[in-house]
Design an enzyme around this catalytic site. Structure first.
Site, PDB file in Angstrom:
ATOM      1  N   GLN A 328      53.515  78.983 -73.039  1.00 16.80           N
ATOM      2  CA  GLN A 328      51.480  77.991 -73.302  1.00 16.80           C
ATOM      3  C   GLN A 328      52.166  77.087 -74.699  1.00 16.80           C
ATOM      4  O   GLN A 328      52.601  78.088 -75.500  1.00 16.80           O
ATOM      5  CB  GLN A 328      50.438  79.386 -73.881  1.00 16.80           C
ATOM      6  CG  GLN A 328      49.237  78.737 -73.560  1.00 16.80           C
ATOM      7  CD  GLN A 328      48.590  80.183 -74.231  1.00 16.80           C
ATOM      8  OE1 GLN A 328      48.611  81.058 -74.688  1.00 16.80           O
ATOM      9  NE2 GLN A 328      47.555  79.969 -72.878  1.00 16.80           N
ATOM     10  N   TYR A 400      40.968  75.775 -80.812  1.00 19.16           N
ATOM     11  CA  TYR A 400      41.859  75.150 -81.296  1.00 19.16           C
ATOM     12  C   TYR A 400      41.847  73.711 -81.434  1.00 19.16           C
ATOM     13  O   TYR A 400      41.328  73.062 -80.264  1.00 19.16           O
ATOM     14  CB  TYR A 400      43.291  75.845 -80.974  1.00 19.16           C
ATOM     15  CG  TYR A 400      43.362  77.400 -80.666  1.00 19.16           C
ATOM     16  CD1 TYR A 400      42.720  77.501 -81.864  1.00 19.16           C
ATOM     17  CD2 TYR A 400      43.339  78.100 -79.542  1.00 19.16           C
ATOM     18  CE1 TYR A 400      43.418  79.194 -81.834  1.00 19.16           C
ATOM     19  CE2 TYR A 400      43.659  79.250 -79.112  1.00 19.16           C
ATOM     20  CZ  TYR A 400      43.220  80.098 -80.529  1.00 19.16           C
ATOM     21  OH  TYR A 400      43.445  81.462 -80.638  1.00 19.16           O
TER      22      TYR A 400
END
Length: 878
Positions: A328, A400
């Protein structure tokens, strides 16, 4: 509570589960009075017995169910045909309170309702048989209740007489409200049923949320029986150039197990445990791509070559077990709260818009820095390719950096990266182009995105859906992983790791919206904790794969158990959030309060057999005692557990009574099943004395006698009632008027008691000893419970302790200034901690004639997490 038990293809219910999957539903029922409620005990006509056959692959035998006409408690008796199970197991199933002509109505503690047609064999039809189980061999279960004097009021035209079993798939008609988004609207209603029950207070409670189970196929089980399976969940799935073996996914989640940002032995062991358990895809925790932005000490790094060997080792270990592994790739932007050295970072964002939760004031990125970050994603993907991973996932979720560019609230630019939806999408599009170039044609490239940030300044569903549609049209993603929530606000952060306050699979309808926008597979996360839930989501077409991360934290073997038909043995996550995300927020390694082996795989990953079997006596059946007994028995010891109350569970029996925390009772069901499966003999209503020890002659005694509520010294000058929180949760009534709850510890007890009283319509003031309510709780749980308390009108007063009472006043003292605060009140409820019940422990230590260990609150009052960990440590050491 309206109760019935539904059986999964006639399963063995020794651990008292109710499972739905291609049901041959069998339901215990009783005749009812005119108003549909149970008559008094002397008028009950439900003295009946249901007999069914066990068809589980891991047990062979038969099970009988009996209704106690005095207590109206349904009990089961299971007799095993195998030599290693020669004696019957008898367990209480629960209470039945309503049955109608249409069938037995079921309602769980969340208010969700369903209906099962009644299937019952009256005892009078079995009275000629000396063994009800033997009688079942030639008896088909039917309903044949004789109506009582007023039982015909259900429908005079269609009296309750005999209802023969029909198509098993037509027997369950559930209603499963999923908050504001109805999962039940999109799945076949016949395929949903109740999960296993936890029998904690004489009522049947779900061990976890009611689950769903799509049309199940059958395969031959090892003992020749047939076992329901999950045809969709355990089918392979192509994600671009990569195919995963099943659709159970462990998503990226922080473990705090890494060293200096690189993969280490502890992280490898953690993921290997899940690979051994059969997970299809592991996505590693976030790996920062930018050397100038580091999310914290426990985060992996992907920004230099040092990361490659560790990722390569992890890939090799998981590939050897048939598990696919992705990395990720992450840049937090303004959502970065601490550097590894504890200092505050200089954060960056598309625009200089402050963050509410972390109080960050970011710098706006310039074009040159944006280009460096884009290139960093590509370089990180290249490192993952060279490490031998199978894919990478770009994190555009939870507020994010990529989400900050998409979001018009946080992106106020007027250049190539802002000003219009297309320009705001440019950053994420460039990142995916670079990532694809770095990954090469052999790796899958996925995108994780929040469809709804659930935040005042969050990314809205329309923007997120338009973005994934455009990126899919460009051919930039091989799959989309759908989540909810945002890191930027307190309300939005609840959804990052949703607690038990949220319904099961509540994000699935959002995933269905995403599937309508893209041509690639869609994954979904959001409280999908059981294979039945996952199967239903996939079968309904809402998603192609299910993220079940906390389910795997709680039970790494969950996929293998489900695929083998051993759903009874799955340890269900209760979404308490205490030791998983709670540990992360404290900066400590991940674990699970039910399964403390998680995060400690290098120490407790294997349970070795003891060199010598000893007789172990465990005193107390709370979580700590159950865990100690289970582990000791797994090591080969002869273990007997004595519980003074009528059922095991300890304080968890009260914790589940707190509004919104009923699933906490699942810890008892899970640990009791773990102990019984290991061979522990459990004796309830059994008090241990010196005479008991002399008779039992154990080699080892484990004391787990718990604690009692502590009452501080108070100046009492009057008749104002002073009670403890246990009494309130047990249902003791209080006089009318305002109730003051004095909360010393700041955990679920004080805050939960205040909410429970407010739900009863009482005016409540919560007097918190600390700076705010629920200060000891994990942030997401604390904020949700505090929000509920405020919605219910609870007044919260911080920094005060109780001093005394008179006839109509509670006297408080400010803990910082010492000044008094007087509150007019009708009662004072104390949540002021506990004192250990350690009399037996001190007596045994003084005697010195037997090896003695202590676990849980009798050693020191703490939480269930410490009690279970104590039990693991002691059981492993015996």
């Amino acid at each position: 509570m309206l109760v019935a038990a539904a059986l999964e293809h006639d399963p063995h219910l020794v651990d008292r589960r109710v499972v739905a999957a291609d049901l041959a539903a069998a339901v215990l029922a009783a005749a009812v009075a005119a108003d549909g409620h149970v008559r008094d005990a002397e008028n009950r006509e439900a003295d009946a017995r249901l007999v069914t056959h066990d068809r589980q692959d891991h047990r062979c035998g038969t099970t009988a169910y009996d209704v106690d006409r005095d207590q109206f408690v349904v009990r089961q008796q299971a007799r095993h045909d195998r030599d290693d199970h020669p004696l019957p197991d008898i367990h209480e199933v629960g209470r039945i309170e309503r049955v109608t002509r249409a069938g037995t109505e079921v309602r769980d503690h969340y208010g969700r309702a369903g209906r099962c047609p009644a299937v019952i064999t009256p005892r009078r039809e079995l009275q000629d048989s000396t063994d009800p189980i033997d009688a079942a061999e030639s008896s088909e279960p039917t309903l044949a209740n004789e109506p009582a004097e007023n039982a015909d009021s259900a429908d005079p035209a269609e009296p309750i007489d005999r209802i023969e079993p029909t198509d098993p798939m037509d027997r369950i008609e559930p209603v499963l409200p999923i908050d504001r988004m109805e999962l039940s609207e999109l799945i076949d209603q016949r395929d949903v049923g109740m999960r296993r029950c936890s029998h904690l207070d004489g009522r049947v409670r779900p061990r976890h949320r009611p689950s769903t189970a799509g049309s199940a196929r059958r395969v031959a089980a090892p003992c020749g029986r047939v076992t329901p399976m999950f045809p969709n969940l355990f089918s392979p799935l192509a994600l671009g150039p990569v195919t995963i073996r099943n659709r159970v996914v462990s998503s990226g989640h922080d473990t705090i197990l890494v060293d200096a940002g690189v993969v280490n032995d502890a992280l490898v062991a953690y993921h290997v445990a899940r690979a051994d358990g059969g997970v299809g895809l592991v996505i590693t925790q976030v790996a920062d791509v930018d050397a100038e932005e580091r999310s914290g000490g426990g985060v992996l790094q992907a920004w230099n070559e040092d990361c490659v060997p560790g990722f390569a080792r992890l890939a090799d270990e998981l590939h050897a077990r048939g598990t696919t592994v992705f990395a990720q790739l992450h840049h937090g932007g303004r959502e970065t709260h601490r550097l590894p050295d504890g200092t505050l970072p200089v954060t960056v964002a598309p625009s200089a818009v402050p963050n509410e939760r972390f109080l960050a004031s970011p710098r706006a990125l310039d074009a040159a820095r944006i280009r460096r970050i884009v290139a960093a994603f590509g370089d990180a993907a290249d490192r993952m390719r060279r490490a031998g991973l199978d894919g990478v996932e770009v994190v555009a979720s939870h507020g994010y950096l990529p989400a900050q560019f998409l979001n018009p609230h946080t992106n106020r630019r007027d250049d190539d990266y802002g000003g219009t939806p297309e320009r705001r999408l440019r950053f994420l599009r460039d990142v995916l182009v670079a990532t694809r170039a770095g990954a090469g044609p052999g790796l899958a490239v996925g995108l994780r995105i929040s469809i709804d940030d659930a935040s005042f300044d969050g990314l809205g569903p329309d923007v997120a859906l338009d973005a994934i549609g455009a990126l899919d049209a460009d051919g930039l993603v091989d799959y989309v992983s759908v989540v909810s929530g945002s890191s930027s606000s307190y309300a939005g952060s609840h959804h990052i790791v949703p607690s038990m306050h949220h319904p099961a699979a509540y994000v699935a309808p959002r995933a269905a919206e995403a599937k309508r926008r893209v041509s690639v597979p869609v994954m979904v996360a959001g409280r999908i904790n059981q294979p039945q839930e996952a199967e239903a989501v996939i079968a309904a077409g809402q998603a192609d794969a299910t993220v079940m991360t906390r389910a795997l934290i709680c039970d790494p073997l969950m996929p293998a158990k489900a695929q083998a038909g051993r759903t009874d043995d799955i340890r269900a996550c209760i979404a308490c959030n205490q030791a998983c995300i709670g540990h992360y927020l404290m900066g400590t390694p991940i674990s699970c309060i039910q399964h403390p082996e998680t995060g400690r795989e290098l120490t407790y990953g294997v349970v070795p057999r003891a060199a010598t079997s000893r007789r172990v006596l465990v005193v107390g059946g709370g979580p700590g005692g159950l865990k100690a007994a289970a582990v000791a028995a797994q090591r080969g010891h002869d273990v007997v557990l004595h519980e003074a109350e009528s059922r095991v569970g300890g304080q968890a029996l009260r914790a589940e009574k707190v509004p919104g925390r009923a699933e906490f009772g699942g810890i008892v069901t899970n640990l009791e099943h773990e102990a019984r499966s290991a061979g522990v003999e459990i004796r309830t209503r059994s008090t241990v004395t010196a005479e008991t020890l002399d008779a039992e002659r154990p080699d080892v005694v484990v004391v787990a006698t718990g604690a009692r509520p502590r009452r501080p010294d108070l100046a009492i000058e009057g008749e104002l009632p002073v009670l403890d929180a246990w009494e309130v949760l047990d249902g003791v009534e209080l006089p009318s008027g305002r109730v003051v709850v004095a909360d010393w510890r700041g955990d679920w007890i004080g805050l939960g008691t205040a909410i429970a009283l407010a739900q009863r319509g009482r005016r409540v003031t919560l007097a918190a000893n600390g700076p705010h309510a629920g200060q000891s709780l994990m942030q997401y749980v604390r904020d949700e419970m505090t929000g509920e308390a405020l919605r219910r009108g609870v007044t919260i007063v911080p920094f005060v302790r109780p001093f005394g009472v008179d006839d109509d006043t509670v006297y408080l003292q400010h803990v910082l200034t010492g000044e008094p605060l007087l509150l007019e009140a009708a009662a004072l409820v104390l949540a002021t901690g506990h004192d250990p019940v350690d009399g037996l422990l001190r007596e045994l230590e003084a005697r010195g004639d037997v090896e003695v260990h202590a676990v849980g609150d009798c050693l020191s009052p703490r939480t269930a997490e410490e009690a279970v960990l104590d039990g693991l440590r002691v059981g492993s050491a015996l």
